[in-house]
Design an enzyme around this catalytic site. Structure first.
Site, short mmCIF file in Angstrom:
data_model
loop_
_atom_site.label_atom_id
_atom_site.label_comp_id
_atom_site.label_asym_id
_atom_site.label_seq_id
_atom_site.Cartn_x
_atom_site.Cartn_y
_atom_site.Cartn_z
N GLU A 95 0.78 -1.24 0.00
CA GLU A 95 0.00 0.00 0.00
C GLU A 95 0.81 1.28 0.00
O GLU A 95 0.27 2.34 0.32
CB GLU A 95 -0.98 0.02 1.19
C1 BMA Z 1 -4.58 -2.59 4.85
C2 BMA Z 1 -3.52 -3.56 5.23
C3 BMA Z 1 -3.08 -3.33 6.61
C4 BMA Z 1 -4.23 -3.01 7.50
C5 BMA Z 1 -5.52 -3.39 6.86
C6 BMA Z 1 -6.70 -3.02 7.68
O1 BMA Z 1 -4.17 -1.30 4.95
O2 BMA Z 1 -2.51 -3.59 4.30
O3 BMA Z 1 -2.14 -2.29 6.66
O4 BMA Z 1 -4.07 -3.62 8.71
O5 BMA Z 1 -5.67 -2.78 5.63
O6 BMA Z 1 -6.80 -1.64 7.85
#
Ligand code: BMA
Length: 848
Positions: free
Chosen positions: A449
């Protein structure tokens, strides 16, 4: 690692451990053989392990996961920790040309080492091996003293915040540390900064030369043969003699290949054929035959090094060709041995906040449960860690494809610091070499991300540069291309399309459900959110046209047993500070909004468990059914998240003790090899779909019914239904008129198979909170059979979410959280794989 040094000595076992003020250990002379450990001051420490786990075992800290205890153990990260051990060397160290190495597979994180009172070296990356040449530094006849100092991480994380840093979870410090990022807290993890020797340690002795991570690769497959290659770099300390490399491949003790080649410079490479290979397949597509590979480095008749591994004959590629049925879009389909695969799985986070608590059995349980739920892929997520060898070996054996992120997540990373970049280079080279032979490995991915979030952060400057970008787009991709051309590299997750989380190409994280981000969005557009029950509702999954969903999920409470073990009774109510403490998301009320949308808000704790589990289970089912119907326009779903690292409130479907939540069983049904599902069309009609992940055509006779919760059948039909191999299509159309006059709150649609080749399914026509049902009375009769306990269930009226729970880890249920229809009975089998006896009085039950 699998390299068998010609002689080696494992140094795992019980070491001793003590803390000091930073700088205090050296002052006291702890590294010196003259130092006397005071009885009572030093505690035993398991190696591999971690400091917190050793302190807990010694009674020095309370159980960190109980109530708010984790706050009471934060002092541990401020101390300097020393490990000490002594060892004798059982082999001859005097051999001319011999070399000795002290090898740590994992030091977490800022370590300084002393051998026999002298400084040996330093290490500052938990993600790569620490290898020290100790030739001539070991005492042949007396005990050797090894001392390892771990500094508080804060001493090494004093750099200024990266300008423009938007990352959460203590990003100011964590991005400088090559260490599990979620140790610094996450939206499902408390801060627990591990420290310690978290993987194996050993002494290796070589003569003249050693093999450097031999690379086994399936170069090509045709009908009845495989072309394979084996290459290895060789580290040589003496140039004398002609070295050779011998390769042997065996299946079930039978040797099928035995070839030898001379060394060509520092490298040896052999290409060979294997007739009638038995191919390795992911779960659901075939078997997982593992060949025993032995690579021997020889100096004439003398064996210098032996490398052993279990490998698979298999090719995993990624089809990114144009999707002619959805113009402007490209596929994102894993292709294994020429067969396109729909990936069904989940995201993997570290199995425990404390690495010392994780052993092979923990891994095995969590991985087996995926296979039992019809899963075939796990994504090792980039904020966690490259796991220990056992994890990947189990995935090979069980047929679980591994999507592997490199360990960068949700933040800017200091690629402007040469020291940091050098660490990343060594780490990536090490991990690619370590993991590339595993047949389970499917994909390498640069980060989690980062590209997507960075673009949203500076949305008005699309394509701009950012700190860390050249790691994922240059450095790491070049290393993967060079060291592991067999596997595809993808720069980030999500990535591809317009924006990086686009629907046109690549993979996507669907977080408009739960986190409320409004999508799709295009590059250059202001990112917006809708934080309302409508905005976060799981109905949005049905709009998603993405090519591959690598994250999507919804919170649910863990089972009552897990809460009762960790939360004081006075805190066991909806909205209590004690429960909110276990919810690390921000803000903490997104689950409430989802419940408002689908179930209404709960009153009691029991209702809170049920309602949160309903939103998760029904939401995942709704999403997976939609994505699977789109096969192969959409080629996979990886739910967020498989497991938990502590007994928290999170998106996991297995809680910390691997007790399944309702979502687990819903997932198992939604991931069935053949799935029948209802799709609500925009014009009010409903279509019935068959999705077939098997490689054979599927034919069945399906009965669908429109019925009231009291069991009155308003309409129905029995239809022949067929679907081609590996595909999905509508098999029946229920016109809008059919549902026009019915009271949607009192009716549902049900589908059953006459062959039993797929799980039955149903569609509610209104949200759970709006359903009008007679309260069911469920009767259970028990039957104890040799292999487990049978619960025969029946109900007076439609019973929803009927569950059975045994407070014993590892318990298996043939199914759970099921529907019961009036006048029908069904049987659930409960058993324990280790043969533990389960009696009716151990089982709690519930239904709605
Ligand atoms: C995304 C994941 C994690 C996070 C999840 C829930 O951002 O890659 O970083 O824990 O969603 O928010």
């Amino acid at each position: 690692m699998n390299s068998k040094a010609s002689k080696h000595l494992s140094l795992k076992g019980e070491w001793r451990l003590k803390d000091f003020e930073p700088g205090g250990g050296e002052e006291t002379g702890v590294y010196s053989p003259e130092y006397k450990e005071q009885a009572g001051e030093w505690i035993p420490a398991a190696v591999p392990g971690d400091v917190h786990t050793s302190l807990l075992a010694a009674g020095r800290i309370p159980e960190p996961f109980y109530h708010t205890n984790v706050e009471e153990v934060q002092w541990v990260e401020e101390r300097e920790w020393w490990y000490r051990t002594t060892f004798s060397v059982p082999f001859n160290l005097q051999e001319p040309g011999g070399r000795d190495f002290l090898v740590f597979d994992g030091l977490d994180t800022y370590a300084t080492l002393y051998l026999n009172g002298s400084y040996l070296g330093q290490h500052q990356n938990m993600f790569r091996e620490a290898r020290f040449d100790v030739t001539g530094k070991l005492k042949p006849d007396q005990p050797n003293l090894l001392a390892v100092r771990f500094d508080p991480v804060s001493l090494h994380l004093t750099q200024p915040e990266i300008p423009g840093q938007w990352g959460d979870y203590n990003a100011r410090e964590r991005v400088y540390a090559r260490k599990t990022q979620s140790h610094f807290s996450w939206d499902w993890a408390p801060r627990l900064v591990n420290v310690g020797i978290w993987q194996e340690v050993r002494l290796e002795h070589f003569s003249k030369a050693r093999l450097l991570s031999p690379y086994f690769r399936t170069l090509g497959l045709d009908k009845d043969r495989a072309i394979l290659s084996l290459s290895s770099e060789v580290e040589r300390w003496e140039n004398s003699g002609d070295l050779s490399m011998q390769v042997s491949l065996r299946l079930n003790e039978k040797e099928l290949v035995n070839q030898e080649s001379g060394l060509n410079g520092p490298e040896a490479r052999l290409v060979f054929e294997l007739a009638n290979p038995e191919l390795w397949w992911p779960q659901g597509y075939g078997k997982q035959p593992l060949y025993d590979l032995t690579v021997t480095l020889k100096d004439g008749g003398k064996i210098l090094d032996v490398f052993e591994d279990r490998v698979g004959v298999c090719q995993v590629t990624l089809d990114r060709s144009q999707d002619s049925e959805e113009p402007g879009c490209e596929f994102f389909t894993f292709v294994v041995n020429g067969t396109p695969i729909f990936a069904k799985g989940a995201n993997w986070i570290p199995a425990d906040s404390l690495n010392g608590r994780v052993d092979r059995e923990r891994y095995a349980e969590l991985l087996k449960l995926l296979v039992e739920a019809n899963g075939n892929m796990l994504r090792v997520w980039g904020g966690g860690q490259y796991e220990r060898d056992d994890f990947y070996k189990l995935a090979d054996e069980l047929g679980i494809l591994i999507w592997h992120d490199f360990m960068f997540a949700c933040g800017l990373y200091p690629d402007f610091e040469p020291g940091f970049v050098a660490e990343v280079r060594s780490e990536v080279e090490y991990q690619v070499r370590r993991l590339r032979n595993h047949p389970c490995l499917a994909l390498w991915v640069g980060n989690n991300e980062v590209d997507w979030a960075e673009d949203k952060e500076r949305w008005d400057q699309p394509g701009h540069d950012f700190a860390g970008k050249r790691l994922y787009h240059e450095l790491i991709s070049e290393i993967v291309e060079r060291l592991d051309p067999a596997h595809v590299y993808w720069p980030s997750s999500p990535y591809g399309g317009n924006d990086h989380n686009g629907e046109q190409a690549g993979d996507r994280h669907n977080w408009y459900v739960w986190h409320g981000g409004i999508e799709p969005r295009r590059f250059g557009e202001l990112p917006e959110r809708n934080w309302s029950p409508e905005g976060v509702s799981y109905r949005h999954y049905g709009e998603d046209q993405a090519r591959f969903i690598s994250e999507f999920g919804i919170h649910a409470l863990p089972v009552l047993e897990t809460i009762q073990r960790n939360v004081p009774e006075s805190e066991c109510y909806f909205g209590s500070p004690g429960l909110l403490f276990r919810n690390k998301d921000n803000p903490k009320d997104k689950g409430n909004m989802l419940m408002q949308a689908h179930t209404g808000l709960p009153g009691s704790l029991e209702q809170y468990i049920d309602f949160s589990m309903i939103t998760q289970a029904e939401g995942l089912k709704y999403g997976i059914e939609h994505y699977r119907r789109r096969k192969f326009h959409c080629s996979g779903t990886l739910i967020w998240q498989w497991n938990d690292c502590w007994p928290g409130l999170s998106w996991s479907v297995l809680d910390y003790y691997a007790f399944p939540k309702a979502g687990y069983f819903y997932l198992k049904r939604a991931y069935a090899p053949v799935l029948a599902s209802f799709k609500e069309e925009t014009d009010g009609a409903v279509t019935l779909w068959l999705t077939n992940d098997t490689l054979k055509p599927y034919t069945d006779t399906l009965t669908w019914q429109l019925l009231t919760f009291d069991g009155n059948i308003l309409a129905g039909e029995t239809v022949p239904a067929a679907v081609e191999r590996n595909s999905s299509k509508p098999v029946a159309h229920l016109p809008a008129g059919l549902l026009a006059g019915v009271n949607r709150r009192q009716t549902l649609l049900r589908v059953q198979s006459s062959s039993g080749g797929l799980p039955e399914n149903r569609l509610f026509l209104a949200e759970f909170k709006d359903l009008e049902r007679t309260k069911p009375a469920v009767t259970i009769s028990w039957e104890e059979s040799g292999s487990g306990l049978l619960a025969h269930l029946s109900s007076s009226a439609f019973a929803y979410f009927t569950w059975l729970a045994v407070p014993l880890e590892g318990t298996r249920y043939s199914d759970n959280w099921v529907d019961l229809y009036p006048g029908e009975s069904r049987t659930i089998k409960i058993w324990h794989p280790e043969g533990k006896v389960i009696r009716p009085e151990m089982v709690r039950t519930g239904w709605l």
